[in-house]
Write an enzyme that holds these catalytic residues in place. Structure first.
Site, PDB file in Angstrom:
ATOM      1  CE  LYS A 124     -20.763  19.765  -1.572  1.00  0.00           C
ATOM      2  NZ  LYS A 124     -21.830  20.256  -2.455  1.00  0.00           N
ATOM      3  CG  ASP A 142     -26.157  17.466  -0.748  1.00  0.00           C
ATOM      4  OD1 ASP A 142     -26.909  17.287   0.231  1.00  0.00           O
ATOM      5  OD2 ASP A 142     -26.244  16.794  -1.794  1.00  0.00           O
TER       6      ASP A 142
END
Length: 214
Positions: A124, A142
């Site tokens: 991420k 997320d």
């Protein structure tokens, strides 16, 4: 989990997002690729606002890997001790700074694999840096994007990786660069976790979420 929305529905959703905010921006303050890596690494299990408050003074004195090493771990901790998990994050920032100095000439690499090899940098984080600094259409999933993707049908998936693939596979190419920013902002401020603000939602009529609020 909602069913995957059709191409035409997704195109309409992102057309509306684009009309409302043509150039969405990430909310983490940074001055270069290095400070972006540090800010994103610090943001795990913390708010962007909290990270920005801590890094405002930090990045004035340590905006390169070498300056961070010169500051030292204890000096870094003094700046970030208001952030959750600050001791482990400080260790990771010092380790990644040393690797950048010793192996990359103080420069931040711009491949996902090289970024993910840095301590405290996961997929991420790597995707955020690739997208925000190098303008590569990487999708950083997320909790906000995961929730929105599954609720709405924009990008349903059982795991973060599944949702990332669904975004890449189903969102039209001309919206890919800003897709994760539009989704993060919508999930953070409108499609919130406990009581989504459906009456104020600009894609309410296209969303498949069955428990819409009034």
């Amino acid at each position: 989990m909602a069913k995957q929305l059709s191409y035409h529905t997704i195109r309409e959703i992102f057309t509306r997002f684009h009309t409302a905010e043509p150039e969405p921006k990430g909310e983490l303050d940074h001055v270069n690729a290095y400070t972006l890596v540090v800010a994103v690494a610090l943001s795990a299990q913390a708010t962007d606002a909290g990270v920005n408050k801590a890094t405002a003074a930090l990045f004035k004195v340590a905006d390169t890997p070498q300056k961070m090493l010169d500051l030292g771990e204890e000096g870094l901790i003094e700046h970030i001790k208001t952030i959750g998990l600050f001791r482990q994050k400080a260790k990771n920032v010092m380790k990644l700074s040393r690797i950048l100095v010793e192996e990359y000439g103080g420069e931040v690499p711009n491949s996902r694999a090289a970024l993910q090899s840095l301590p405290g940098v996961g997929r991420k984080t790597a995707n955020v840096v690739l997208n925000m600094w190098w303008h590569y259409p990487a999708q950083a999933v997320d909790t906000h994007i995961f929730r929105l993707g599954n609720r709405s049908g924009i990008a349903p998936g059982k795991t973060v990786d599944h949702v990332e693939c669904a975004i890449e596979d189903n969102i039209p190419a001309d919206f890919q660069l800003h897709a994760h920013h539009w989704m993060i902002l919508h999930g953070r401020y409108t499609c919130v976790a406990r009581k989504p603000k459906c009456p104020a939602c600009l894609i309410r009529d296209l969303c498949q979420y069955e428990e819409k609020t009034e």
